[in-house]
Write a protein that holds these residues in place. Structure first.
Motif, mmCIF file in Angstrom:
data_model
loop_
_atom_site.group_PDB
_atom_site.id
_atom_site.type_symbol
_atom_site.label_atom_id
_atom_site.label_comp_id
_atom_site.label_asym_id
_atom_site.label_seq_id
_atom_site.Cartn_x
_atom_site.Cartn_y
_atom_site.Cartn_z
ATOM 1 N N GLY A 88 0.793 -1.218 0.000
ATOM 2 C CA GLY A 88 0.000 0.000 0.000
ATOM 3 C C GLY A 88 0.824 1.267 0.000
ATOM 4 N N ALA A 89 2.109 1.174 0.377
ATOM 5 C CA ALA A 89 2.992 2.343 0.401
ATOM 6 C C ALA A 89 3.693 2.583 -0.926
ATOM 7 C CB ALA A 89 4.033 2.191 1.508
ATOM 8 N N ALA A 90 3.545 1.685 -1.886
ATOM 9 C CA ALA A 90 4.213 1.843 -3.178
ATOM 10 C C ALA A 90 3.646 3.032 -3.939
ATOM 11 C CB ALA A 90 4.071 0.574 -4.011
ATOM 12 N N ASP A 91 4.489 3.708 -4.694
ATOM 13 C CA ASP A 91 4.029 4.772 -5.589
ATOM 14 C C ASP A 91 3.379 4.181 -6.835
ATOM 15 O OD1 ASP A 91 5.016 6.707 -3.886
ATOM 16 O OD2 ASP A 91 6.913 6.917 -4.952
ATOM 17 N N ILE A 92 4.057 3.193 -7.436
ATOM 18 C CA ILE A 92 3.564 2.559 -8.665
ATOM 19 C C ILE A 92 3.619 1.051 -8.473
ATOM 20 C CG2 ILE A 92 3.811 2.385 -11.172
ATOM 21 C CD1 ILE A 92 5.548 4.916 -11.060
ATOM 22 N N VAL A 93 2.585 0.359 -8.901
ATOM 23 C CA VAL A 93 2.529 -1.101 -8.850
ATOM 24 C C VAL A 93 2.370 -1.621 -10.275
ATOM 25 C CG1 VAL A 93 1.261 -3.112 -8.012
ATOM 26 C CG2 VAL A 93 1.533 -1.098 -6.534
ATOM 27 N N TYR A 94 3.397 -2.327 -10.768
ATOM 28 C CA TYR A 94 3.328 -2.952 -12.091
ATOM 29 C C TYR A 94 2.948 -4.423 -11.917
ATOM 30 C CZ TYR A 94 5.844 1.064 -14.088
ATOM 31 O OH TYR A 94 6.220 2.323 -14.493
#
Length: 337
Positions: A88-94
């Protein structure tokens, strides 16, 4: 709690009460008249002052954030690996396709670092091309097959496999291996060298564009995995479900990106395979194609273009204008055309 990168300032100490305070105030007023105001202590002998990081807008989320190093983490995503930690703290999730039609996540962190991230799994060849647009990011992963190691060593990444940064990884006893390896991101970045800070990779954030169509739910299918995004008017976010189950984290609750991008591209066989002999897919991220952008409960038909491996990925609308994302976490699902 997440560690949010923000400025810190060192305040000067206050004088004591009493007669001595008059002398202190008098001296301070004289110093201010000679040298000007400051709210920091002057450096001592041999010391230098270090400016606090400037707080600006993250090029990855469009939200206020201090500029910080880019950390990419390869995350397991089969059922035994869920729920995730730190995602949930990620900026971008690929999201990428891997062997047997399953999916795996490559999460990019810069604005915030959670205490732990995982479960962590092995890298793939596609990751190296995808990450070139970030300059020289740190890449944390559990390992890779030996044939891929020369490509990783030649790529512009600060590679952090478990074997080379053992202090940055821990095992959990709450689930079986190999789905129990977690990254300590602060230690990982301390072990990395020459890591690029966050910078413009082509995303734009702002007011919703005109047009689009109402879209309350959308599902993206891989051969052996599926993701469903349901718009929540109450949260003003997309609720993520994986393989029919609500996607939650151990440390932050439900996963709720602000923008979801379905980027259609070529997914072809690579020259690598896993231990069972299944061929690893290679996902092209340089070139151009169509995309679907979900924001604010609407779907927007778009196009994407990335002219070179070290170039930005640009998303445009039907008129060729840059398409704004909603500020917040972005998910990019790399799906076969």
């Amino acid at each position: 709690m997440d560690t949010e990168r923000g400025p810190s300032r060192r305040r000067g100490s206050r004088g004591r009460h009493g007669t001595a305070a008059v002398a202190v105030v008098t001296a301070a007023m004289l110093a201010l008249s000679l040298f000007g105001c400051t709210d920091s202590e002057p450096p001592g002998p041999g010391e230098t002052t270090t400016p606090a990081p400037e707080r600006s807008t993250s090029p990855f989320t469009g939200l206020p954030a201090a500029q910080g190093p880019v950390l990419a983490v390869k995350i397991d995503n089969v059922r035994p690996a869920r729920p995730h930690t730190g995602l949930g703290a990620a900026d971008i999730v690929y999201v990428e396709q891997v062997e047997s039609g399953l999916s795996r996540i490559l999460a990019v962190f810069s604005s915030r670092l959670p205490p732990q991230i995982g479960p962590v799994r092995s890298a793939r060849e596609s990751d190296l091309e995808l990450l070139r647009q970030f300059g020289r990011p740190a890449l944390a992963y559990s390992g890779s097959q030996s044939a891929l190691k020369p490509l990783i060593e030649a790529a512009p990444v600060a590679a952090l496999p478990q074997g080379e940064a053992p202090d940055a990884f821990v095992r959990s006893d709450d689930r079986p291996a190999p789905h129990n390896l977690y990254l300590l991101p602060e230690r990982a970045l301390a072990a990395a060298r020459d890591v690029s800070d966050s910078s413009d990779i082509g995303m734009r954030f702002g007011a919703a564009p005109g047009g689009g169509r109402p879209l309350a739910e959308h599902t993206v299918r891989y051969p052996s995995a599926r993701y469903t995004f349901t718009w929540s008017p109450e949260r003003q976010r997309w609720l993520v479900a994986m393989d029919g189950a609500a996607a939650r984290t151990t440390d932050g609750g439900r996963l709720t990106p602000a923008t979801v991008v379905v980027q259609y591209t070529e997914v072809r066989p690579s020259r690598f395979s896993d231990r069972s002999g299944s061929v690893s897919p290679y996902t092209e991220t340089v070139g151009s194609g169509t995309a679907l952008v979900l924001r604010d409960g609407r779907g927007y038909d778009a196009r994407w273009q990335r002219a070179a491996p070290d170039g930005d990925t640009v998303f445009t609308d039907a008129a060729g204008e840059r398409l704004n994302f909603a500020p917040g976490q972005v998910w990019v699902l790399l799906a076969a055309r």
